[in-house]
Design an enzyme around this catalytic site. Structure first.
Site, PDB file in Angstrom:
ATOM      1  N   GLY A 102       0.783  -1.241   0.000  1.00  0.00           N
ATOM      2  CA  GLY A 102       0.000   0.000   0.000  1.00  0.00           C
ATOM      3  C   GLY A 102       0.811   1.285   0.000  1.00  0.00           C
ATOM      4  N   ASP A 105      -0.713  -6.199 -16.979  1.00  0.00           N
ATOM      5  CA  ASP A 105       0.293  -5.199 -17.385  1.00  0.00           C
ATOM      6  C   ASP A 105       0.222  -4.881 -18.875  1.00  0.00           C
ATOM      7  OD1 ASP A 105       1.254  -5.234 -14.750  1.00  0.00           O
ATOM      8  OD2 ASP A 105       2.629  -6.881 -15.203  1.00  0.00           O
ATOM      9  N   LEU A 119      -2.832  -7.731  -7.667  1.00  0.00           N
ATOM     10  CA  LEU A 119      -2.283  -8.937  -8.293  1.00  0.00           C
ATOM     11  C   LEU A 119      -3.325  -9.797  -9.005  1.00  0.00           C
ATOM     12  CD1 LEU A 119       0.390 -10.106  -5.687  1.00  0.00           C
ATOM     13  CD2 LEU A 119       0.681  -8.756  -7.775  1.00  0.00           C
ATOM     14  N   GLU A 178       7.934   6.222  -9.551  1.00  0.00           N
ATOM     15  CA  GLU A 178       6.502   5.897  -9.525  1.00  0.00           C
ATOM     16  C   GLU A 178       5.715   6.933  -8.737  1.00  0.00           C
ATOM     17  OE1 GLU A 178       5.194   1.854  -8.762  1.00  0.00           O
ATOM     18  OE2 GLU A 178       7.242   1.157  -9.022  1.00  0.00           O
ATOM     19  N   ASN A 227      -3.128   1.354 -14.529  1.00  0.00           N
ATOM     20  CA  ASN A 227      -2.204   0.481 -13.797  1.00  0.00           C
ATOM     21  C   ASN A 227      -0.821   1.122 -13.843  1.00  0.00           C
ATOM     22  OD1 ASN A 227      -1.207  -1.894 -12.491  1.00  0.00           O
ATOM     23  ND2 ASN A 227      -0.475  -2.653 -14.483  1.00  0.00           N
ATOM     24  N   HIS A 230       3.251  -0.166 -13.594  1.00  0.00           N
ATOM     25  CA  HIS A 230       4.129  -1.332 -13.540  1.00  0.00           C
ATOM     26  C   HIS A 230       5.559  -0.826 -13.366  1.00  0.00           C
ATOM     27  CE1 HIS A 230       5.394  -5.402 -14.083  1.00  0.00           C
ATOM     28  NE2 HIS A 230       6.309  -4.991 -14.941  1.00  0.00           N
TER      29      HIS A 230
END
Ligand code: GAR
Length: 209
Positions: A17, A153, A95, A182, A110, A112
């Site tokens: 998280g 992904d 996941l 990120e 998303n 990655h």
């Protein structure tokens, strides 16, 4: 003039998280054009659920295995998102595979921790991604934010940010460097979406000036 749009965000988690916490912090400081109105975890034991509680965010767990099918699981995920009038769903280390429901294409993002289409897909999560990057000997890695489709992904790329990879780096070193990227890349993509600057064309995304 109307106030800039603030999105209602649903964040889908399975892990620790950190991404969720970053969104919550940026939202509170006004740097994210949205607020987290729902957290869904695919695991009852994910630390992300504890983090959501500490942050005072509404959260629930939906374990894929407790549903008769993947379609039933996905239907429940999107039902919950719709119930909370979520504008944009953000996969944050989620996941479980999530077939995108009708009306949600282009509304699920998303992130990655590698430069897709390399080093992604089923099984590429956590340190495994960075171990594969290291083993391949590539000199750059990074992160990719994309609209999600029905494959892991996969889907139209919104933005990518790179980091250097040196011969001496461990997988942990690369992971740390990528995660720092990120933390700004994912919110930037959300803000572009809120500003209606992401245009889909032929499976690609154009970022409008
Ligand atoms: C993030 O690094 C994200 O890029 C990755 O999971 C991590 C979530 O960390 N996602 C994937 O690997 C998707 N294939 P967190 O649970 O601490 O936010």
């Amino acid at each position: 003039m109307s106030a800039p749009r603030r999105l209602r965000l649903g964040v889908l988690v399975s892990g620790t998280g950190r991404t969720l916490e970053n969104f919550a912090a940026l939202s509170r400081s006004g740097l994210l054009r949205g607020e987290v109105v729902l957290v869904i975890s695919s695991s009852r034991t994910a630390y992300a659920l504890e983090r959501a509680a500490l942050l005072g965010l509404p959260a629930l767990a939906l374990a894929p295995r407790s549903f008769p099918s993947e379609a039933a699981f996905a239907a429940e995920v999107f039902r919950r998102l719709e119930k909370e009038r979520v504008d944009l769903a953000l996969l944050a280390g989620f996941l479980a595979r999530l077939p995108i429901a009708r009306g949600w294409r282009g509304r699920v993002m998303n992130i990655h921790p590698a430069l897709l289409p390399g080093f992604g897909g089923k099984g590429f999560y956590g340190l495994r991604v960075h171990e594969a990057v290291r083993a391949a000997g590539v000199k750059v890695s990074g992160c990719t934010v994309h609209f999600a489709d029905d494959e892991y992904d996969h889907g139209p790329i919104i933005l990518q940010r790179t980091v250097p990879v040196s011969f001496e780096d461990s997988a942990e070193d690369i992971a740390h460097r990528v995660f720092e990227k990120e933390k700004t890349a994912y919110p930037e993509a959300v803000n572009l979406y809120a500003a209606e600057r992401l245009l889909h064309a032929d499976g690609r995304v154009q970022v409008l000036p």
